[in-house]
Design a protein around this motif. Structure first.
Motif, PDB file in Angstrom:
ATOM      1  N   LYS A   1       0.853  -1.193   0.000  1.00  0.00           N
ATOM      2  CA  LYS A   1       0.000   0.000   0.000  1.00  0.00           C
ATOM      3  C   LYS A   1       0.885   1.239   0.000  1.00  0.00           C
ATOM      4  O   LYS A   1       2.039   1.202   0.414  1.00  0.00           O
ATOM      5  CB  LYS A   1      -0.933   0.010   1.213  1.00  0.00           C
ATOM      6  CG  LYS A   1      -0.254   0.172   2.564  1.00  0.00           C
ATOM      7  CD  LYS A   1      -1.287   0.255   3.670  1.00  0.00           C
ATOM      8  CE  LYS A   1      -0.611   0.447   5.041  1.00  0.00           C
ATOM      9  NZ  LYS A   1      -1.601   0.559   6.120  1.00  0.00           N
TER      10      LYS A   1
ATOM     11  N   THR B   1      -2.051   0.406 -12.393  1.00  0.00           N
ATOM     12  CA  THR B   1      -3.165   0.326 -11.460  1.00  0.00           C
ATOM     13  C   THR B   1      -3.479   1.714 -10.953  1.00  0.00           C
ATOM     14  O   THR B   1      -2.576   2.524 -10.712  1.00  0.00           O
ATOM     15  CB  THR B   1      -2.851  -0.614 -10.284  1.00  0.00           C
ATOM     16  OG1 THR B   1      -3.971  -0.610  -9.387  1.00  0.00           O
ATOM     17  CG2 THR B   1      -1.601  -0.178  -9.536  1.00  0.00           C
ATOM     18  N   GLU B   2      -4.776   2.023 -10.813  1.00  0.00           N
ATOM     19  CA  GLU B   2      -5.197   3.323 -10.315  1.00  0.00           C
ATOM     20  C   GLU B   2      -5.400   3.308  -8.814  1.00  0.00           C
ATOM     21  O   GLU B   2      -5.592   4.365  -8.216  1.00  0.00           O
ATOM     22  CB  GLU B   2      -6.493   3.749 -11.006  1.00  0.00           C
ATOM     23  CG  GLU B   2      -6.336   3.948 -12.516  1.00  0.00           C
ATOM     24  CD  GLU B   2      -7.629   4.407 -13.164  1.00  0.00           C
ATOM     25  OE1 GLU B   2      -8.638   4.515 -12.426  1.00  0.00           O
ATOM     26  OE2 GLU B   2      -7.639   4.655 -14.378  1.00  0.00           O
ATOM     27  N   ARG B   3      -5.371   2.160  -8.180  1.00  0.00           N
ATOM     28  CA  ARG B   3      -5.579   2.068  -6.740  1.00  0.00           C
ATOM     29  C   ARG B   3      -4.286   2.380  -6.002  1.00  0.00           C
ATOM     30  O   ARG B   3      -3.197   2.396  -6.582  1.00  0.00           O
ATOM     31  CB  ARG B   3      -6.080   0.678  -6.366  1.00  0.00           C
ATOM     32  CG  ARG B   3      -7.361   0.278  -7.085  1.00  0.00           C
ATOM     33  CD  ARG B   3      -7.790  -1.112  -6.713  1.00  0.00           C
ATOM     34  NE  ARG B   3      -8.090  -1.224  -5.289  1.00  0.00           N
ATOM     35  CZ  ARG B   3      -8.423  -2.354  -4.693  1.00  0.00           C
ATOM     36  NH1 ARG B   3      -8.483  -3.472  -5.393  1.00  0.00           N
ATOM     37  NH2 ARG B   3      -8.666  -2.378  -3.398  1.00  0.00           N
ATOM     38  N   THR B   4      -4.409   2.632  -4.705  1.00  0.00           N
ATOM     39  CA  THR B   4      -3.232   2.901  -3.875  1.00  0.00           C
ATOM     40  C   THR B   4      -2.854   1.683  -3.038  1.00  0.00           C
ATOM     41  O   THR B   4      -2.289   1.821  -1.957  1.00  0.00           O
ATOM     42  CB  THR B   4      -3.487   4.107  -2.962  1.00  0.00           C
ATOM     43  OG1 THR B   4      -4.662   3.866  -2.196  1.00  0.00           O
ATOM     44  CG2 THR B   4      -3.673   5.374  -3.785  1.00  0.00           C
ATOM     45  N   SER B   5      -3.199   0.516  -3.537  1.00  0.00           N
ATOM     46  CA  SER B   5      -2.790  -0.733  -2.896  1.00  0.00           C
ATOM     47  C   SER B   5      -2.720  -1.807  -3.975  1.00  0.00           C
ATOM     48  O   SER B   5      -3.334  -1.681  -5.036  1.00  0.00           O
ATOM     49  CB  SER B   5      -3.784  -1.145  -1.790  1.00  0.00           C
ATOM     50  OG  SER B   5      -5.060  -1.379  -2.346  1.00  0.00           O
TER      51      SER B   5
END
Length: 1271
Positions: free
Chosen positions: A886, A921-925
Motif C-alpha cells: 500500500k 493500477t489506479e488504486r493505492t494498494s
C-alpha cells in the motif's frame, strides 16, 4: 518587427534553499549565477542586507554566499537573493538548542514551537508540536498554580497536525491530578477523542513531573478558536487558556475563492456581511447570528491542491435544523461539535424560537420554511397556506410592510394559498421576511447567492521597457465585480506607496503601473470567486539597436543629399548635428521621423554644406556619423575631337561592385567625356554575357557594336523605376526601390566617331533573410522545453548573424520575445513557462540588414512534468505466495494528471526489475500474487502520467515471501461485552475483528448448537467475522460463541443477544369496589412479557357517554390501584396497558362492566355497617430480585410490602442484622422498601433478607447479591 529584449530565464544556476539551524550557530546560503560580474543583492524580510559582523556577504566569480553569524530567534524570517530581474526567496528556520537538564530523556529532542513559521506552502501536510518548554535550562516553577509549563498558542495549516503540552509538578501530590481539555467555555474534549483528537499523559519518576498532551490530527478550519486546560487535585485548581489558529491550505491550478454563504449581521435593506468562519468570542447577543450555515452543511472551498493529497471529497448537504429538532437536548453539544457550530448559545435561542413556532397554528395550515436560497437575478416564490380562505395577509421585509411597486413584488391569493413572488433578486433582497395573519406570524430568511464571477477574457503577457506604463486588462462576466490582484502570490493593495492603480470599466478590470521598474517583473494574477488568470510581465532595460547607419555622401552642386538611419525603437527621438552643432530645419533643410527611420534631407547642396553630420538618439549613448563631400565640376578645355572616356575613378570607390539595400534608391553618377558628345548605352548582361536590356539617349543600333546580340531589343527609358538620365558631362543610372531582380552586371558603353569606351558595373542587392521554417519542440518539462530550427533558405545576401525567438500562449495574440542577445546556435532552451498552459514558438532570422519575417508558429505544446514519487510505500501483509503493498498518492501530481502506478519487484542479488502487475493500477494498494515461497524481493513503485514516470519509491529492506505465524486473538468491541439488546424486526450486524495467520478457521455456535445458515448469515474475512440477521425474532435470543482455530491454538468469545418485543395485555382485570368518587381495580401481570422485564402499567379511564380515554396513571408498578376524583352520576370504563423496554402493549385489558358513581340523595340514611377490622399481617407484594453488580458502584435492593398496622422493617445479610452498619441505608416510602449499599466490594456479596413484623404477624423475603470485580 518585434523589439529585441533580454532573456526571460532565471539568472541563477544554483539557488539557495530553506535551511534549519540551531540558535547560536552559523547559517550559510549559497547561490551561483550564469555569468560572473553580475551584481547580487541579499534581502531580509524585504530589506536589503549590508555587509557587517552579523551578515557576511562574499562574491567569487559567479559564486555568491551569505553567512549569518550567531543565529537568533529574530533571524527566523524570509530571505531573498536578487540578480537582475530574477528573485529567489528562501527561509531560515531557527530551532531551540538542546537543554542541559530535561524533564525526561524522551523530551530531549527539540520540537518546533508554536510561534515558529508554518511549513512552506509547497508542503502537502504540516506536523507542528506546540511545546511548553522554555529555552532556559531549568523549567520555571509556578509558585501559585499547579502548572510547571503551560500550553502555548499554536498555528497550523489545514490538514496538518499539532500537539499542545502541559506539565504539572507531582512532587507534592498524593495521586495523579485530574486534567480536562476544553474548547471555548463549554465543550469538554474528553468525549471527542477519535480520528482528529488524541489525549496522552505520562509520568517521569525521576523529575516527578506529569506530562499531558492534546494532539489535533488533520486540522480543519472549524478547529480554530480558544482552548482551555484545567488541572485539579483534592485541594487545588488551576487553568490555562491558549488559542489555535488554522490557516487555509495552498492550491495550484484553478482555485475557488468563494466564501461560505453566511450572515453575521443585518443592516438596512437586508445587506449582510459574510465570513467563512464564525467565532462566538465577543459576539453581540442582540445581533442576528450566522444560521444560514446551519441549514446546510457545505463543502469548504480550499482543495488540497496538487501539492497536498491531490484529491478532495464532496459531502452531500445535511439538514442540521432537522437533526436538532429531533435530537434530545443532551445531544446538542455533540451535534454542534460534529457540524462546526461555534455559537451554541445563539443556536439554542434560535432553536427555541423555531420550536415555539412549531406549535399548532390556528391561522396557518402550512408556514414558511425556516430559510430559502436563490441565485442573484433569479426569482423566488414564498408560499403559505392559511386556514381561512378569506383571510387577509401582510408581507413584511425586515419588519417593514412590503408595498406593491412595479413588477418587483407580486402578491397572489389562490384558494388557501398566499404567494409572494420576488423577481430579479438582488443583494438588497437578502433579508428576513414575515407573513402576518391576524396576530400570528410566520418567519423565514431569504439568502441571495451571488453567481460565480467568471473571467471571460484572460490577462495577456506583456513586455515593456523600464519607465513605461503597464496596463493589465481582463474582462469578467459581471459589471462592477470584485477581483483580487496578486503578484507572485502576494496580494496587491493601494497602500503600497500608491504604485498600483486599480480601475473598473463595466466588465473590464485594469491593473495599471505608471512607471515600471525592473522589480515589477513577475507573474501577475487576477482572481475571482469563479476563475483565475495569470500573465507574465517582463520589464527590460532600454537597449537600442541600429539597423541601418548613415553613410558618407558625395554630391554635386544643386543636387539633393539624404542622410538616413534606422533604429530598433520607433518611439526614440533624436537630434542632427553639423560639425557638432545642432541642425536647424528650414525651407532647404528638412528633418523627418517616420517609424524607426530618421532622415536629414538637404536640397540644392552648396559648398557650405560640406561637413561632418551626426545623429544622436535621445537617452542613448550613440553617435551615428557620416561625411558630406561636395563635388566640384571642373571644366577643362577639350580638343574638338576626343575619344569617349568613362571617368569612374572620380567616385572614389571601386566600380566593380555596388551594394544596395533592397527597397533603397540606387543613383549612380558616371562622368563621361568626348568630343563630339558620345552616345551612352546602358545594358544589363547575364552570366553568359547575354544582353537583357538596353537604353540610350538618342541612338540606333550601330554596326560596330559587334559584341551585342543582334536580336536584343534596345529600350530607351528616361522614366520609370529603372531609368537613365543624360547630361552634358555625365549620365545618371537610377533604380528606385531596388529589388532582388535588379541584381546583376550593368555595362555602360560610350561611342562617338573618334572611338568608344565601356565599363562593367556589378550591382548587388542585399535584403533581410527569408523566414525560417516552423521550429520543432522537444524535451518538454515542467516549465521548460528545447526549441530547434533550421537556417533560412535565403540569407538575403548577407550572413545570418543570429536568431530571435518569440513565445505566446495558444489563446493569446501577444508574442513575447525570449532572448536579448542574438542566438548563434540552432537550439534554445526556453524556461519560465507555466505548467499546463499551451504555448507556441516562432523564429526570426537576423542579418546585417535587419530581421526577417516571422517563421510559421510551431505545433502547440504544453509544459508538463512527471509527478513526484508515491509516498508512504509500505508492505501491508505477506503470505507464502503473495505480498500486499500500500502507498499514498504523490505530493505533486502536476497538470499532466495521474494515469496510474507501476509496481515492480526485483530478487535479492539481481538487477532486473520485473512488473508485478499487468499494466498500470489506479488504486493505492496492490496484491502481488504467484510468488515463490522463500524468495527475498525488493519492491518499488512509480507514478505515471503523460510526461512519463516519476522517481521510484523503493522498500529499503528485502521482503521474504513467507507466511508469518500469528497467534489467534479476538478484539471484542466494548459494546459486545455486555448483553446486546435488540427489538423484534431490527437488523443485527455484529462485527468482531481478530488477528491470526495463516487465515484461521472460524466456528459460530448458539447455545452449543450450530447456527442455521438460512436464518443467520455468517461472513468471514481475513481480519474479522460478521454475524448478520436481517430481521430479528424472539428465538434469536441466546448465548452465541465464536471460536478462532489455527492448528492447535484457539481463542473464543461469548456474546449474549436478547431480542425483546412489546408485552401482551394484563390479565384478569377486575373492578373490585366502587365508593364515593373512587373505584378500585386489580389485575394480573401479562402472560407474555416480550422477553423483557415489565416496567409498569398505564391505567386509563373513559366516560361511557363520550368514550374518550384519559390517562390516570402511567409507569405504575403495582397490580392494583384506586382511581379517584370521578364524577357523580357518570359511568366509567377502565383499561390497562402493560409496558416494557419496547413500549406499551399493542392491546389493553378493559373492564367488562362500567363503574357507576352514584349521586347523593336529599336525605341520606347511612346504612349500619359492622365495624370492619382492617388489621392485616405483613405481606410482600413485590419480591427482592437476585442481582449481580460491579464492585465500586452504588447499588440498591428494592421490594414492596403491605400490612396494617404499618410493619416494622429489618434487613439482614447472611442472617446478620444490618441496622447498625453505616455502609447501608434503609428507606421506606409508601410501602416500597429500599436498601442502599455504598460502593460494594466482593465481600458484600451474599444472601440479603428483608423481614417485616407487626401485631398480626411477620413475613420475610430474601435474594442473592453477587459483586464482581471490574475487568
Amino acid at each position: 518587427m518585434p523589439e529585441p529584449v533580454k532573456k526571460t530565464v532565471s539568472a541563477f544556476t544554483k539557488k539557495p534553499k530553506t535551511t534549519e539551524v540551531t540558535a547560536g550557530n552559523t547559517a550559510v546560503f549559497e547561490a551561483e549565477t550564469e555569468k560572473s560580474g553580475i551584481k547580487v543583492k541579499w534581502q531580509r524580510a524585504g530589506t536589503e542586507i549590508t555587509d557587517s559582523e552579523k551578515y557576511v556577504i562574499k562574491t567569487e566569480g559567479n559564486k555568491h554566499s551569505l553567512t549569518i553569524n550567531n543565529v537568533g530567534k529574530e533571524d527566523d524570517v524570509t530571505y531573498a537573493v536578487i540578480a537582475g530581474s530574477s528573485k529567489v526567496k528562501f527561509e531560515l528556520k531557527v530551532k531551540e538548542p538542546e537543554k542541559s537538564e530535561t524533564v525526561t530523556p524522551a523530551e530531549a529532542a527539540p520540537a518546533p514551537a508554536a510561534s515558529e513559521s508554518p511549513a512552506p506552502l509547497a508542503e502537502s501536510s504540516q506536523n507542528t508540536e506546540v511545546s511548553s518548554a522554555e529555552t532556559h535550562p531549568e523549567e520555571p516553577v509556578d509558585p501559585i498554580g499547579l502548572f510547571v509549563a503551560r500550553p502555548q498558542d499554536g498555528e497550523v495549516t489545514v490538514g496538518g497536525n499539532i500537539t499542545f503540552t502541559a506539565k504539572v509538578a507531582g512532587e507534592s501530590l498524593l495521586k495523579k491530578p485530574s486534567v480536562k481539555w476544553f474548547k471555548g467555555k463549554w465543550m469538554d474534549l474528553g468525549s471527542k477523542v477519535g480520528k482528529h483528537l488524541q489525549l496522552h499523559d505520562s509520568y517521569d519518576r525521576n523529575t516527578k513531573v506529569y506530562t499531558f498532551e492534546m494532539e489535533i490530527i488533520e486540522a480543519n478550519m472549524t478547529f480554530a478558536g480558544g482552548y482551555r486546560c484545567e488541572v485539579s487535585t483534592k485541594d487545588k485548581f488551576d487553568s490555562s487558556n491558549f488559542s489555535l489558529t488554522v490557516n487555509e491550505a495552498p492550491v495550484s491550478g484553478d482555485l475557488d475563492i468563494r466564501a461560505a454563504f453566511r450572515r453575521t449581521s443585518l443592516a438596512g435593506g437586508g445587506r449582510r456581511m459574510t465570513s467563512a468562519f464564525l467565532s462566538t468570542e465577543g459576539h453581540d447577543d442582540g445581533a442576528e447570528f450566522n444560521f444560514s450555515s446551519l441549514l446546510k452543511k457545505r463543502d469548504s472551498f480550499l482543495r488540497p491542491s496538487n501539492r497536498g493529497e491531490g484529491k478532495s471529497e464532496s459531502q452531500s448537504d445535511v439538514d442540521v435544523w432537522d437533526i436538532l429538532r429531533k435530537a434530545p437536548p443532551t445531544e446538542y453539544e455533540k451535534i454542534a461539535f460534529q457540524y462546526g457550530i461555534t455559537d451554541l448559545r445563539g443556536m439554542l435561542k434560535r432553536l427555541k424560537r423555531i420550536k415555539k413556532e412549531e406549535k399548532k397554528s390556528t391561522a396557518f395550515l402550512k408556514k414558511l420554511d425556516p430559510a430559502y436560497q436563490v441565485d442573484k437575478g433569479q426569482k423566488i416564490k414564498l408560499m403559505v397556506e392559511v386556514a381561512n380562505p378569506d383571510a387577509d395577509v401582510k408581507w413584511l421585509k425586515n419588519g417593514q410592510e412590503i408595498q406593491v411597486s412595479g413588477s418587483k413584488y407580486i402578491f397572489e391569493a389562490v384558494g388557501n394559498k398566499r404567494i409572494l413572488t420576488i423577481n430579479h433578486c438582488s443583494l438588497a433582497d437578502d433579508a428576513a421576511y414575515e407573513c402576518v395573519v391576524g396576530d400570528e406570524k410566520s418567519f423565514t430568511e431569504l439568502f441571495v447567492k451571488e453567481p460565480p464571477i467568471l473571467i471571460t477574457h484572460p490577462l495577456e503577457d506583456q513586455m515593456v521597457m523600464v519607465g513605461e506604463r503597464v496596463e493589465f486588462e481582463c474582462e469578467v462576466s459581471e459589471e462592477g465585480a470584485t477581483v483580487k490582484w496578486e503578484k507572485d502570490g502576494i496580494e496587491l493593495t493601494r497602500e503600497e506607496t500608491f504604485k498600483y492603480r486599480f480601475k473598473k470599466d463595466g466588465k473590464k478590470q485594469y491593473l495599471i503601473i505608471n512607471e515600471s521598474t525592473k522589480e515589477d517583473s513577475g507573474h501577475y494574477t487576477v482572481k475571482t470567486n469563479g476563475g483565475v488568470s495569470v500573465a507574465e510581465l517582463i520589464v527590460q532595460e532600454k537597449k537600442l539597436e541600429v539597423y541601418q547607419s548613415i553613410a558618407d555622401l558625395t554630391v554635386k552642386a544643386r543636387d539633393q543629399a539624404v542622410f538616413k538611419c534606422e533604429v530598433s525603437d520607433e518611439n526614440v527621438k533624436g537630434i542632427w548635428l553639423k560639425n557638432g552643432k545642432e541642425v536647424i530645419p528650414d525651407e532647404r533643410i528638412k528633418i523627418s521621423h517616420i517609424g524607426r527611420i530618421h532622415k536629414l534631407t538637404i536640397e540644392d547642396v552648396t559648398p557650405e554644406d560640406e561637413a561632418d553630420y551626426s545623429f544622436i538618439p535621445q537617452g542613448f549613448a550613440y553617435n551615428l556619423s557620416a561625411k558630406l563631400q561636395f563635388l566640384e565640376v571642373k571644366i577643362d578645355f577639350v580638343p574638338r575631337e576626343e575619344p569617349p572616356k568613362i571617368h569612374l575613378d572620380c567616385l572614389g570607390q571601386s566600380p566593380d561592385t555596388i551594394v544596395v539595400v533592397a527597397g533603397n534608391k540606387l543613383r549612380l553618377d558616371v562622368p563621361v567625356s568626348g568630343d563630339p558628345t558620345p552616345t551612352v548605352i546602358w545594358q544589363k548582361v547575364n552570366k553568359r554575357n547575354d544582353l537583357l536590356r538596353n537604353s540610350d539617349d538618342s541612338m540606333t543600333p550601330s554596326e560596330n557594336s559587334s559584341d551585342l546580340n543582334t536580336d536584343n531589343k534596345l529600350l530607351f527609358e528616361s522614366e520609370g523605376r529603372v531609368r537613365v538620365e543624360m547630361h552634358e558631362d555625365h549620365c545618371v543610372f537610377i533604380i528606385e526601390g531596388a529589388e532582388k531582380e535588379d541584381e546583376g552586371v550593368y555595362r555602360v558603353i560610350l561611342k562617338n566617331p573618334v572611338g568608344e569606351d565601356k565599363a562593367d558595373i556589378t550591382v548587388k542587392v542585399i535584403d533581410v533573410p527569408d523566414p525560417p521554417e516552423a521550429p520543432t519542440i522537444s524535451n518538454i518539462g515542467e516549465d521548460y522545453c528545447t526549441v530547434q530550427w533550421q537556417p533560412p533558405k535565403y540569407d538575403g545576401g548577407q550572413p545570418v548573424l543570429g536568431y530571435i525567438l518569440e513565445r505566446k500562449k495558444k489563446k493569446s495574440y501577444r508574442w513575447m520575445r525570449l532572448n536579448f542577445d542574438l542566438l548563434k546556435e540552432l537550439t534554445y532552451e526556453a524556461k519560465r513557462m507555466i505548467e499546463g498552459v499551451v504555448y507556441e514558438m516562432r523564429i526570426y532570422a537576423v542579418n546585417s540588414i535587419g530581421m526577417s519575417r516571422p517563421s510559421p508558429a510551431s505545433q502547440p505544446f504544453m509544459p508538463i512534468a512527471p509527478p513526484s514519487e508515491p509516498t508512504h510505500f509500505t508492505v501491508e501483509d505477506v503470505s507464502d505466495s503473495t505480498v500486499s503493498l500500500k502507498w499514498r498518492p504523490p505530493e505533486r501530481i502536476g497538470a499532466g494528471g495521474l494515469d496510474g502506478y507501476m509496481v515492480e519487484y526485483c530478487k535479492d542479488g539481481s538487477t532486473e526489475w520485473i512488473p508485478a502487475l499487468p499494466g498500470l493500477t489506479e488504486r493505492t494498494s496492490a496484491l502481488v500474487k504467484d510468488l515463490v515461497t522463500g524468495d527475498k524481493l525488493y519492491f518499488r513503485i512509480k507514478a505515471v502520467n503523460l510526461a512519463g514516470e516519476s522517481a521510484a519509491a523503493t522498500i529499503k529492506e528485502p521482503v521474504t515471501v513467507q507466511e508469518i505465524l500469528q497467534r489467534p486473538k479476538f478484539w471484542l468491541p466494548r459494546h459486545l461485552r455486555q448483553t446486546l439488546v435488540k427489538k423484534v424486526g431490527e437488523t443485527i450486524n455484529i462485527v468482531i475483528p481478530f488477528q491470526g495467520k495463516p487465515r484461521p478457521k472460524i466456528t459460530w455456535l448458539k447455545d452449543g448448537q450450530t447456527l442455521d445458515s438460512k436464518d443467520v448469515g455468517i461472513r468471514n474475512s481475513s481480519t474479522d467475522t460478521i454475524l448478520f440477521i436481517r430481521k430479528a425474532e424472539l428465538h434469536h435470543s441466546g448465548a452465541y460463541e465464536v471460536t478462532l482455530q489455527i492448528e492447535n491454538m484457539s481463542d473464543k468469545v461469548a456474546i449474549t443477544i436478547q431480542i425483546i418485543d412489546k408485552p401482551g395485555p394484563p390479565q384478569n382485570i377486575k373492578l373490585v369496589d366502587v365508593w364515593g368518587f373512587n373505584a378500585a381495580l386489580e389485575w394480573s401481570p401479562p402472560q407474555d412479557d416480550g422477553n423483557a422485564q415489565i416496567l409498569g402499567y398505564t391505567i386509563q379511564k373513559a366516560d361511557k357517554k363520550t368514550m374518550e380515554w384519559y390517562t390516570v396513571f402511567d409507569h405504575y408498578r403495582r397490580t392494583n390501584c384506586i382511581v379517584s376524583d370521578l364524577i357523580m352520576g357518570n359511568d366509567y370504563f377502565f383499561r390497562i396497558f402493560s409496558e416494557n423496554l419496547c413500549g406499551l402493549s399493542e392491546t389493553a385489558a378493559t373492564t367488562k362492566n362500567p363503574a357507576h358513581i352514584q349521586k347523593t340523595g336529599t336525605t341520606y340514611k347511612p346504612p349500619c355497617y359492622k365495624e370492619h377490622d382492617f388489621s392485616e399481617g405483613p405481606k410482600f407484594t413485590h419480591p427482592l430480585v437476585t442481582r449481580s453488580v460491579i464492585a465500586g458502584y452504588k447499588t440498591t435492593l428494592s421490594c414492596a410490602v403491605r400490612g396494617i398496622p404499618k410493619p416494622k422493617i429489618f434487613w439482614f445479610k447472611n442472617k446478620m442484622d444490618l441496622s447498625g452498619d453505616a455502609k447501608y441505608r434503609m428507606f421506606s416510602k409508601q410501602g416500597v422498601l429500599t436498601l442502599e449499599i455504598r460502593k460494594p466490594t466482593p465481600f458484600d456479596g451474599g444472601i440479603y433478607t428483608c423481614k417485616a413484623v407487626n401485631e398480626c404477624g411477620e413475613a420475610e423475603i430474601e435474594c442473592r447479591l453477587d459483586v464482581r470485580a471490574p475487568q
